[in-house]
Each structure stands twice: as structure tokens, then as C-alpha cells.
Design a protein around this motif. Structure first.
Motif, short mmCIF file in Angstrom:
data_model
loop_
_atom_site.label_atom_id
_atom_site.label_comp_id
_atom_site.label_asym_id
_atom_site.label_seq_id
_atom_site.Cartn_x
_atom_site.Cartn_y
_atom_site.Cartn_z
N HIS A 159 -12.73 -5.53 -1.89
CA HIS A 159 -11.28 -5.34 -1.78
C HIS A 159 -10.88 -3.91 -1.43
CE1 HIS A 159 -11.83 -9.11 -3.87
NE2 HIS A 159 -10.61 -9.45 -3.50
N ALA A 160 -11.87 -3.07 -1.18
CA ALA A 160 -11.64 -1.75 -0.59
C ALA A 160 -10.58 -0.93 -1.32
CB ALA A 160 -11.29 -1.93 0.89
N HIS A 161 -9.53 -0.54 -0.58
CA HIS A 161 -8.49 0.32 -1.13
C HIS A 161 -7.50 -0.47 -2.00
CE1 HIS A 161 -9.23 3.92 1.48
NE2 HIS A 161 -9.87 3.00 2.16
N HIS A 162 -7.64 -1.81 -2.05
CA HIS A 162 -6.57 -2.60 -2.65
C HIS A 162 -7.04 -3.64 -3.66
CE1 HIS A 162 -4.09 -1.19 0.94
NE2 HIS A 162 -3.74 -0.53 -0.13
N GLY A 163 -8.05 -3.28 -4.43
CA GLY A 163 -8.58 -4.23 -5.42
C GLY A 163 -7.61 -4.50 -6.56
#
Ligand SMILES: Cc1cc2nc3c(=O)[nH]c(=O)nc-3n(C[C@H](O)[C@H](O)[C@H](O)COP(=O)(O)OP(=O)(O)OC[C@H]3O[C@@H](n4cnc5c(N)ncnc54)[C@H](O)[C@@H]3O)c2cc1C
Length: 413
Positions: A376-380
Motif C-alpha cells: 500500500h506504499a504511501h497510503h497504507g
């Protein structure tokens, strides 16, 4: 002990997956080697970020590339010695970041982003976590007139998403956030996102709700997972767990586990830091602010003002380095009267980033009963509950609220 499902990883993604499966009547055991919310979910900037609808692609503008090549910025830094290792991943990330592919990624991520706040709201209420959440959005701050003008033009391209925001000139910005120094040239106040004053605590409250509703939370090492009798077995220190289904939600550690079942996931770690600073009584920030150019966020949190950094590329397993947080701090002090640092060393987190900027959610058909929810990278924090909902829809054969194809792990086979 036998469960309908074992969820591996109690970060915000794993905890949310466990809650969503439990809500559909499944018996669930949630496993982590640490307490819930102690991995990357511990220390993020706390944005439930419904406004960043375009994924963070590899920059293609010449001036930005020169800026990053100099390796003296605060939003992105790298260790030269790590470049040979990361270059193949960066090349594929660059390929997926062409304007056309980035636009496609944005459209495919929108069904998740669109519902991220309302899905969190449901669990925030049930977990009695309203005290951790603010509904004031966050402000993107510009220190240069030119970048402010560019950002205002870019707003026209976001019409499809119907985002709510206010464009603020210097005067208006200083009314909304009077503690900022008057060097600011303007801001965009993004109104749709909610913000969290302690992201780790939010994951813990969700986990407490899961346990209160009858879920099992245990310490254990996910790497001890074994296939057994058409299902799965995991030996913890106390007991042997068995289940027909297992969900891998181990954040940046997930690829190692799924590689045992034939999946090679192009996931790289973008490291990021935070540090807290004391707040003087007359310098209270009303909402998080993000410095557009330097890529840091100043977020009012339980422990003070949390300064978080952009991305660092180096060996994920190396200890924290001060370089990036020091660069961010120096600029932040020109913008806002930061008090004394609360900690002497920064916290280090590891964002799990897949090259095509989409997570993997759903069935992993190379092994029976294997499911995934990671990347989910920058937006977990933003996407935990909503991607948990999609996963649970798929596992229980409910009609999914959106087409799951863009998040399928099959794109890597
Ligand atoms: C500086 C920074 C700022 C950020 N800001 C934001 C933001 O404002 N909003 C946002 O939405 N996102 C933000 N993010 C991203 C977000 O924090 C991550 O995407 C998210 O935390 C990932 O959650 P996760 O559950 O997938 O991983 P994690 O939180 O890392 O959870 C994985 C879990 O797996 C466990 N685990 C790993 N290996 C094993 C094993 N072998 N056995 C047992 N357990 C194991 C770990 O202990 C951990 O608890 C930020 C990240 C950083 C670094």
C-alpha cells in the motif's frame, strides 16, 4: 486450534483485514511478532488521504530529475552504493509512471480512495476511536510563487474526482494557520481527508475491537507458516494453528513469504522517518501541513508536532540515518517555530511500494487458500480498512464493491 482464517501481520492492513473477515462471521486468528501497529503503521503522518488521487510516480520533469540527481534534497535521498541494486526497480517504476500509465493507475485506485474515509469512519465509531481523529483536512503549503501557480493549474485536471479544497493566498493561509511564518506564498487546504493524532493507537484500537468481538490475537513468526493437508499450519510458541486460509499482510516483509509459493513481487522499500518536537502553547498547529517542495509533513500528534519525511532509498535493513530528517527539520524551522526535539534519534518506517503503484489484494492461486493484502506504499493507513473490505468480499464470495482485477497478484506471473 482451527480457524477459518489466519491473518499474518497486525499492521493497519492486517488488523483491518481481520476485522472485515470477522464481520462476515469468520473465525480469525491474527498473528504478529510485535504488538499491533508497531511496524510501519506505527509512525506515519496520520493522513487518511482521500485527496492524493494521483499515485506518486517517478518524476519525469527535467528540473526535478536534476534536483534529485544532486541528492541534496529533503523529499528524496538515496545512498549511491545502493543504486546498482535498486536501479532495475526504479526503471520499471519509471516505465509505469508515464503520463498515460499514471492516469490509468489513478483511475484504478479511485474506487479504494473514494471510500477510504467512510470505511474508516465505520470502524472508528465501533472501536470508540473518535478521540484520535480530526475532520479538518490538511494544508499543502507553498514557499515559492511559481510552484503555487503550477499547483493551481494542476487542480483543473482533478475535476473527475470532485475533491473539496480551498485555494488560499498568503493572507488567507495565515488566518487558517496563524503559527506559520509569513514566508509562505499560499496553500491548498484539502478538506476531504481526515487525520489521526496517533496512527499506532488507531491500529491498536481496531485490534482491541477485534479481540473484544471474539477474535484471537497471538504473537508468532509468520515465516514458520507451512502447507499441510490441503491447508495451512503455523506453530507459535504456545500452540499449533491450522486453517484452510491464510492472508499475507506483512507489509514490506510480504514478498519474502509469497516467494516460497512462486510469486516474485517487484516491491521496493521507500524508507521514511519521523521525529517529534515540543509545541509552545501559542504555536498550536490546527491541522497537518505539508511542504509541497520539501515533501515533509508537520502533523499535530499526541506526542508533539510530528515531522515526517519523504522517501529514502537504501538497504531497508540498515539502521536509521539522520540525514533526511535533519534536512527536513532545517526547512521546517523556516516555516514554523518548531520546539525542542522530543527524541534524539528518528523513528524509521518502511513503505511497501510495488512498481505499478497498486497494492496486491485477493487470491494467490498458486497455493490453495493463500490470500494477499500488501503493497500500500504511501497510503497504507488510508487504504487499510477499504482494502480489507475488498479482500473479505473476495474470500467470502460476496459481490465485491469494485472490480478487483487491478489489484490481482496474477499481474506478476
Ligand atoms: C514517514 C511515513 C509517513 C507516512 N504517512 C502516511 C500517511 O499519512 N497516510 C497513509 O495512509 N500512509 C502513510 N504512510 C504509509 C503507511 O504507514 C504504510 O503504507 C502502512 O503502515 C503499511 O501498513 P501494513 O499493515 O501493510 O504494514 P506494517 O504496518 O509494516 O505491518 C506489517 C506487520 O507485519 C509484521 N511482520 C513482519 N514480518 C513478520 C513475521 N515474520 N512474523 C510476524 N509478523 C511479521 C510486522 O511486525 C508488522 O506489524 C507513511 C509511511 C511513512 C514511512
Amino acid at each position: 486450534m482451527n480457524y477459518d482464517c489466519i491473518v499474518l501481520g497486525a499492521g493497519i492492513v492486517g488488523v483491518s483485514s481481520a476485522l472485515q473477515l470477522q464481520a462476515r462471521g469468520r473465525s480469525v486468528c491474527l498473528i504478529d511478532k510485535l504488538a499491533p501497529g508497531e511496524g510501519t503503521s506505527f509512525g506515519n503522518a496520520g493522513l487518511i488521504e482521500r485527496s492524493s488521487v494521483i499515485p506518486y510516480g517517478f518524476p519525469r520533469e527535467f528540473d526535478k530529475l536534476i534536483r534529485y540527481a544532486l541528492n541534496n534534497q529533503s523529499d528524496v535521498r538515496y545512498d549511491f552504493s545502493y543504486l546498482p541494486k535498486i536501479t532495475p526497480w526504479l526503471a520499471s517504476y519509471w516505465w509505469h509512471s508515464s503520463p498515460k500509465r499514471l492516469a490509468q493507475a489513478a483511475v484504478e485506485m479511485w474506487p479504494l480512495l473514494q471510500r477510504c474515509v467512510t470505511e474508516h469512519d465505520k470502524w472508528i465509531t465501533l472501536a470508540n476511536a473518535q478521540d484520535l481523529v480530526r475532520a479538518k483536512g490538511w494544508i499543502e503549503v507553498f514557499r515559492e510563487t511559481l510552484s503555487f501557480e503550477h499547483a493551481k493549474c494542476d487542480l483543473d485536471e482533478l475535476g473527475f474526482y470532485q475533491l473539496n479544497y480551498d485555494v488560499l493566498n498568503t493572507e488567507q493561509l495565515l488566518v487558517r494557520e496563524p503559527t506559520l511564518k509569513p514566508i509562505v506564498k499560499g496553500g491548498i487546504h484539502w478538506l476531504d481527508p481526515k487525520t489521526v493524532t496517533d496512527p499506532s493507537q488507531l491500529a491498536k484500537r481496531y485490534a482491541q475491537l477485534f479481540v473484544k468481538l471474539g477474535g484471537t490475537l497471538l504473537n508468532g513468526d509468520a515465516q514458520r507458516l507451512k502447507q499441510k493437508n490441503n491447508g495451512w499450519a503455523l506453530q507459535t510458541d504456545e500452540q499449533l494453528l491450522e486453517s484452510d486460509n491464510v492472508v499475507v499482510a506483512l507489509g514490506f516483509n510480504s514478498p519474502e513469504l509469497v516467494s516460497r509459493f512462486g510469486y516474485k513481487i517487484p516491491l521496493a522499500v521507500k524508507r521514511g522517518y519521523h521525529k517529534h518536537y515540543r509545541v509552545e502553547a501559542d504555536h498550536v498547529l490546527q491541522q497537518p501541513i505539508c511542504d509541497h517542495l520539501a515533501g515533509f509533513i508537520l502533523a499535530p500528534m499526541t506526542n508533539g508536532i510530528r515531522l515526517t519525511t519523504g522517501a529514502e532509498f537504501t538497504d531497508p535493513n540498515l539502521p536509521a540515518k539522520d540525514i533526511q530528517i535533519n534536512r527536513a527539520e532545517a526547512i521546517a524551522r523556516t516555516l514554523y517555530p518548531l520546539g525542542e526535539a522530543v527524541e534524539s534519534t528518528p523513528w524509521l518506517g518502511r513503505r511497501p511500494c510495488i512498481n505499478d503503484m497498486r497494492p496486491v489484494i485477493g487470491k494467490a492461486p498458486k497455493a490453495k487458500g493463500l490470500w494477499v493484502n500488501f503493497g500500500h506504499a504511501h497510503h497504507g493507513l488510508t487504504l487499510g480498512p477499504i482494502s480489507g473490505r475488498l479482500l473479505a468480499d473476495l474470500m467470502t464470495e460476496d459481490k465485491p464493491f469494485t472490480d478487483p482485477a487491478p489489484y490481482s497478484i496474477q499481474r506478476f506471473t
